[in-house]
Design a protein around this motif. Structure first.
Motif, PDB file in Angstrom:
ATOM      1  N   VAL A  33      14.481   3.879   9.452  1.00  0.00           N
ATOM      2  CA  VAL A  33      15.272   4.437  10.559  1.00  0.00           C
ATOM      3  C   VAL A  33      15.247   3.498  11.753  1.00  0.00           C
ATOM      4  O   VAL A  33      16.275   3.210  12.375  1.00  0.00           O
ATOM      5  CB  VAL A  33      14.730   5.827  10.951  1.00  0.00           C
ATOM      6  CG1 VAL A  33      15.396   6.323  12.233  1.00  0.00           C
ATOM      7  CG2 VAL A  33      14.943   6.823   9.817  1.00  0.00           C
ATOM      8  N   ARG A  34      14.067   2.993  12.068  1.00  0.00           N
ATOM      9  CA  ARG A  34      13.969   2.089  13.208  1.00  0.00           C
ATOM     10  C   ARG A  34      14.753   0.802  12.961  1.00  0.00           C
ATOM     11  O   ARG A  34      15.394   0.263  13.869  1.00  0.00           O
ATOM     12  CB  ARG A  34      12.500   1.768  13.494  1.00  0.00           C
ATOM     13  CG  ARG A  34      12.261   1.259  14.907  1.00  0.00           C
ATOM     14  CD  ARG A  34      10.824   0.854  15.138  1.00  0.00           C
ATOM     15  NE  ARG A  34       9.869   1.923  14.968  1.00  0.00           N
ATOM     16  CZ  ARG A  34       9.571   2.826  15.897  1.00  0.00           C
ATOM     17  NH1 ARG A  34      10.191   2.793  17.060  1.00  0.00           N
ATOM     18  NH2 ARG A  34       8.672   3.757  15.668  1.00  0.00           N
ATOM     19  N   LEU A  35      14.725   0.303  11.725  1.00  0.00           N
ATOM     20  CA  LEU A  35      15.451  -0.918  11.400  1.00  0.00           C
ATOM     21  C   LEU A  35      16.958  -0.695  11.477  1.00  0.00           C
ATOM     22  O   LEU A  35      17.703  -1.569  11.952  1.00  0.00           O
ATOM     23  CB  LEU A  35      15.067  -1.409  10.004  1.00  0.00           C
ATOM     24  CG  LEU A  35      15.678  -2.743   9.556  1.00  0.00           C
ATOM     25  CD1 LEU A  35      15.289  -3.860  10.513  1.00  0.00           C
ATOM     26  CD2 LEU A  35      15.226  -3.085   8.140  1.00  0.00           C
ATOM     27  N   ASP A  36      17.416   0.486  11.046  1.00  0.00           N
ATOM     28  CA  ASP A  36      18.846   0.795  11.160  1.00  0.00           C
ATOM     29  C   ASP A  36      19.276   0.812  12.620  1.00  0.00           C
ATOM     30  O   ASP A  36      20.361   0.337  12.971  1.00  0.00           O
ATOM     31  CB  ASP A  36      19.132   2.162  10.517  1.00  0.00           C
ATOM     32  CG  ASP A  36      19.076   2.109   8.995  1.00  0.00           C
ATOM     33  OD1 ASP A  36      19.094   0.996   8.447  1.00  0.00           O
ATOM     34  OD2 ASP A  36      19.002   3.187   8.372  1.00  0.00           O
ATOM     35  N   CYS A  37      18.430   1.381  13.480  1.00  0.00           N
ATOM     36  CA  CYS A  37      18.747   1.429  14.909  1.00  0.00           C
ATOM     37  C   CYS A  37      18.754   0.027  15.509  1.00  0.00           C
ATOM     38  O   CYS A  37      19.611  -0.304  16.341  1.00  0.00           O
ATOM     39  CB  CYS A  37      17.742   2.321  15.640  1.00  0.00           C
ATOM     40  SG  CYS A  37      17.811   4.070  15.166  1.00  0.00           S
ATOM     41  N   LEU A  38      17.814  -0.792  15.083  1.00  0.00           N
ATOM     42  CA  LEU A  38      17.770  -2.168  15.564  1.00  0.00           C
ATOM     43  C   LEU A  38      19.015  -2.928  15.136  1.00  0.00           C
ATOM     44  O   LEU A  38      19.613  -3.678  15.927  1.00  0.00           O
ATOM     45  CB  LEU A  38      16.515  -2.863  15.035  1.00  0.00           C
ATOM     46  CG  LEU A  38      16.387  -4.364  15.354  1.00  0.00           C
ATOM     47  CD1 LEU A  38      16.316  -4.591  16.854  1.00  0.00           C
ATOM     48  CD2 LEU A  38      15.153  -4.947  14.667  1.00  0.00           C
TER      49      LEU A  38
END
Length: 304
Positions: A33-38
């Motif tokens: 999830v964090r990587l998608d947001c990044l």
């Protein structure tokens, strides 16, 4: 976000020594999830730099149309709000990314707030604690429990994002089977460095830099001590780094002479150095004058 991902990866790496496969998957999902947001944030940044949708699609291995329709401005801002630690995300991408450029100017003697380096690149304590933690082979959760802090906070300590109290540092070091004395100096340096730098004041008479100074020799010693302390608080940047920060208005050999060999310099050079290290010209001016035998007399012009 990138630093948070680094923390997440360290947590997952330590979790793998445990026996809870479901927790591994939950941690991997948090990272996804964090990587998608990044990724969304980086696409927004690329668009503001005039990167075409075709090139963005190629980089992400999707079609141009898919990239254009997926990464709208609203989508990017919405994803950033999911993980941002900022109090508020601006309402447009241009407001988010078009920040004022950060530079250091010694021409007017001002001290930028960002002059004090506090990032992980300057943290000398974290590599020592991280090495001890790895060598101990103790799972992160156990280390955190014994150090009496949360696993997420410990992860930030080990990555250099946080400087812990001495009590936590001591417990962590002992848990790893090491003598706390070996990290004490590094801990003290970090604590000193992170204290707020002395700010400027409107009236130089409010600063008594010459308190306890009776002669030139004492002034020289106090000036040297003040500069060394300021250098530590700024993260001990090398002369080469300071040279770059000054945009090459200062030379590395000049900086080394001042900080390492305690050689005197002219006032304009010192002002430039202070602007980078976060020092107050108002505080250092009387010290420099006393140390270089340039007493300030009523009606005389201040050095520039």
């Amino acid at each position: 976000m990138i630093r948070d991902l680094q923390d997440d990866a360290r947590v997952l790496l330590r979790q793998l020594s445990g026996d809870d496969p479901e927790e591994f998957l939950r941690q991997a999902q948090r990272m996804r999830v964090r990587l998608d947001c990044l990724t969304a944030g980086l696409v927004g940044r690329a668009r503001l730099r005039q990167v075409t949708w075709s090139r963005i699609g190629q980089a992400l291995a999707v079609s141009e149309d898919t990239a254009r329709h997926r990464y709208t401005d609203d989508y990017v801002l919405r994803r950033l709000r999911q993980v941002s630690s900022l109090r508020a995300i601006p309402t447009s991408l241009s407001a988010l990314y078009n920040e004022p450029s950060r530079h250091y100017s010694a021409d007017d003697g001002t001290i930028p707030a960002e002059a004090e380096a506090t990032g992980p690149a300057y943290n000398n304590l974290a590599p020592m604690l991280s090495m001890l933690a790895r060598a101990s082979e103790i799972p992160l959760q156990d280390l955190a429990r014994r150090a009496q802090c949360s696993p997420s906070y410990l992860s930030r300590i080990l990555s250099g994002q946080r400087v812990p109290s001495w009590a936590i540092t001591e417990r962590l070091t002992k848990t790893c089977g090491a003598d706390p004395a070996i990290v004490r100096k590094a801990w003290e340096t970090e604590q000193l460095r992170r204290r707020p730098p002395r700010s400027t004041v409107d009236d130089p008479r409010d600063i008594d830099a010459l308190a306890g100074v009776d002669d030139q020799a004492q002034a020289v010693r106090k000036l040297v001590t003040a500069l060394r302390t300021l250098h530590v608080r700024a993260g001990q940047p090398t002369p080469q780094q300071i040279c770059v920060y000054s945009r090459w208005r200062l030379q590395a050999h000049q900086i080394a002479a001042i900080l390492e060999r305690n050689e005197p310099c002219d006032w304009p050079t010192l002002v430039q150095l202070l602007s980078i290290l976060g020092g107050s010209p108002d505080y250092f001016r009387p010290l420099w004058q006393a140390a270089t035998e340039h007493p300030h007399t009523p009606g005389a012009h201040s050095p520039h």
